[in-house]
Design an enzyme around this catalytic site. Structure first.
Site, short mmCIF file in Angstrom:
data_model
loop_
_atom_site.label_atom_id
_atom_site.label_comp_id
_atom_site.label_asym_id
_atom_site.label_seq_id
_atom_site.Cartn_x
_atom_site.Cartn_y
_atom_site.Cartn_z
N SER A 142 -3.33 2.57 3.84
CA SER A 142 -3.82 1.36 3.23
C SER A 142 -2.68 0.22 3.25
O SER A 142 -1.65 0.44 3.36
CB SER A 142 -3.93 1.69 1.87
OG SER A 142 -4.46 0.65 0.90
N TYR A 155 -0.13 5.66 -5.85
CA TYR A 155 -1.11 5.40 -4.60
C TYR A 155 -0.29 4.67 -3.57
O TYR A 155 -0.28 5.03 -2.32
CB TYR A 155 -2.42 4.67 -5.29
CG TYR A 155 -3.12 4.26 -4.28
CD1 TYR A 155 -4.10 5.33 -3.49
CD2 TYR A 155 -3.33 3.00 -3.45
CE1 TYR A 155 -4.87 5.16 -2.57
CE2 TYR A 155 -4.31 2.80 -2.58
CZ TYR A 155 -5.18 3.77 -1.92
OH TYR A 155 -5.86 3.62 -0.98
#
Length: 253
Positions: A142, A155
């Site tokens: 990501s 995350y």
């Protein structure tokens, strides 16, 4: 590995979102695709959609957080299909993990899926790929892994780990015939992003993101980042001095 040499693929987290879209896209290119996830009913629906399009998706109920069973199941599928050509570690979870309100259970869940589960997926048949002299490993990282984003420590860190892990694999596997691709998406419409309660600039349609991923995989690119409107500034953010980054990140909380 050329486009025509792909026969089989496995995509984790294929119940919804990018994983579902990529599994269907690969199947429509003529691959036999094993689509894994925890929600068998959704995988069955995906398989039915693929059949209607003349493609082959085979549902595999699997939870990547059970790393021993994940590795054993992938090895079993590798045996049954004569060798997995493409493995996509897509399964992932998100959610806030703010330092002032830290909940270990949420941190642990993110690490179990995004780090341990992803690595178990990527490593399961890697020695066999090396022995065969062919294969392709793909990890869905990501753009959020470029820096530690405010309120999302677990995350961001999990995606940073995955991208660094893939980079080392890529270097180690040079000349073996096994390719490695790291995908850095921005915000893409999915069940996970639907829960976000903050602005998501340049939010992409799933189909657009899947097309970019698929083309990059078939070209055996080492990495792909999208959308460019977000990827370009994130490259700059990565090299910002800490005081400047910290000040900017605090304003985005």
């Amino acid at each position: 590995m050329s486009e025509t040499s792909y026969r089989t693929a496995l995509v984790t987290g294929a119940s919804s979102g990018l994983g579902r879209g990529l599994a269907l896209w690969l199947a429509k290119q003529g691959l036999r695709v094993f689509a894994t996830g925890r929600r068998l009913s959704q995988l069955d629906a995906l398989a039915a959609e693929a059949r209607a399009a003349g493609a082959t998706v085979e549902p595999v109920e699997m939870d990547v957080t059970d790393e021993a069973r994940t590795r054993a199941r992938l090895q079993q599928l590798d045996d049954e299909c004569g060798g997995l050509d493409l493995i996509v570690a897509n399964a992932g979870v998100g959610g806030p993990t703010h330092a002032k309100r830290m909940e270990w259970e949420r941190v642990s869940a993110i690490i179990d899926t995004n780090v341990t589960g992803a690595c178990a997926t990527l490593c399961a048949v890697l020695p066999r790929m090396v022995e065969r002299g062919r294969g392709h490993l793909v990890g869905i990282s990501s753009l959020a892994g470029q820096r530690g984003l405010a309120g999302h420590a677990a995350y961001s860190a999990s995606k940073a780990f995955l991208s660094t892990f893939l980079e080392s694999l890529r270097v180690d596997l040079s000349g073996t015939g096994v390719h490695v691709t790291c995908v850095y998406p921005g915000f893409v419409k999915s069940e996970m992003t639907a829960k976000n309660r903050f602005p998501m600039p340049f939010l992409m349609e799933t189909e657009d993101a899947v097309e970019r991923m698929g083309r990059a995989i078939f070209r055996a690119q080492s990495e792909v980042r999208f959308p460019w409107q977000l990827a370009a500034p994130m490259r700059l953010v990565k090299v910002l001095p800490n005081p400047l980054f910290d000040a900017a990140a605090r304003r985005l909380k």
